[in-house]
Scaffold this active site. Sequence first.
Site, short mmCIF file in Angstrom:
data_model
loop_
_atom_site.label_atom_id
_atom_site.label_comp_id
_atom_site.label_asym_id
_atom_site.label_seq_id
_atom_site.Cartn_x
_atom_site.Cartn_y
_atom_site.Cartn_z
N PRO A 16 77.14 23.03 39.68
CA PRO A 16 77.97 23.01 40.86
C PRO A 16 77.53 22.16 42.26
CG PRO A 16 76.55 25.11 40.69
CD PRO A 16 76.24 24.31 39.40
N CYS A 100 70.72 26.61 46.54
CA CYS A 100 71.21 25.58 47.28
C CYS A 100 70.27 25.14 48.37
CB CYS A 100 72.39 25.64 48.10
SG CYS A 100 73.04 24.44 49.23
N ASN A 200 67.50 22.51 34.86
CA ASN A 200 68.06 21.63 35.48
C ASN A 200 67.32 20.66 36.26
OD1 ASN A 200 69.55 22.00 38.82
ND2 ASN A 200 70.30 20.57 37.12
#
Length: 326
Positions: A16, A100, A200
């Site tokens: 995302p 984030c 990731n």
Amino acid sequence: MRIGPYLVDPPLVLAPMAGVTDRPFRQLCRRLGAGLAVSEMTTSDARLWHTDKSRLRRDHAGEAGPIAVQIAGYDPRQMAEAARFNVAHGAQIIDINMGCPAKKVCRVDAGSALLRDEGLVARICAAVVAAVDVPVTLKIRTGYTRAQRNGVAIARIAEDCGIQALAVHGRTREDHFRGSAEYDTIAAIKQAVRIPVIANGDIDSPQKARDVRAATGADALMVGRAAQGRPWLFREIAHFLATGQHLAPPAPEEIRRWLLEHLDALYAFYGEDRGVRVARKHIQWYCQDHPGSAEFWQRVNRLTDAAAQRRAVAEFLVETFVAQAA
């Protein structure tokens, strides 16, 4: 890899990314090899759910399932309500954002700022899991600071709360996107929990994907920035992991077709005026490695008409590919 009842095959996930992973880009990446594409993060603040931005972020029309929607916030009750709201609007997987690093997100104690408070992590995860009947996943970093890499503790908390898969970016919040991702913490997390772990960070080639999977033992891989302007990276990685052989690079005509189809999808999704503005960054990413791209970018960035923008891109790519073939 399975997330609840859903098989993610190939086990490659589009990360995302705010302002990037809208429906047109998600659909393109799925077509080109991603097994799952997660939406841009959506706010848990109900006051903002009916803005144009929020409306577009929960638009999944024509999108192949499973539909994965990421929610962001800091209040367990609000996060639970946001999960219910998004499931009612088509979400089949809810992903919680605790990764984030952006200042505006961390400033309100959301995103990766939550990693500082393990008790709050538990309350949010438990509240969201209890609120919906779909699988809930979690995206984290290895910790808030390099001195406090508590990713293993967070992962165990998440598993205990019923989280069904965990994506881990191999940097702390302190690192933002600087330096190189580290995979030791991801490997330790994989050893510590039974739920699927998705690695990731800096996965930008088929070889790097193979190396990261070997180093971490991860069940799946998540690709973010490397897919910008190169969505076919997913099919290249999938082919290499399955066969050990490199897939031939896409033909110039394929790249041209994909980019023009992407532009058309953006114009249709946002409307031509906004679509032109959103398309600019994608055009830059697609074209940045081609000769003459800097001059072309200066010219195309001034265009405000969708037809003119599309025509300029088509002509630039034809000229570029003809020159490369000469």
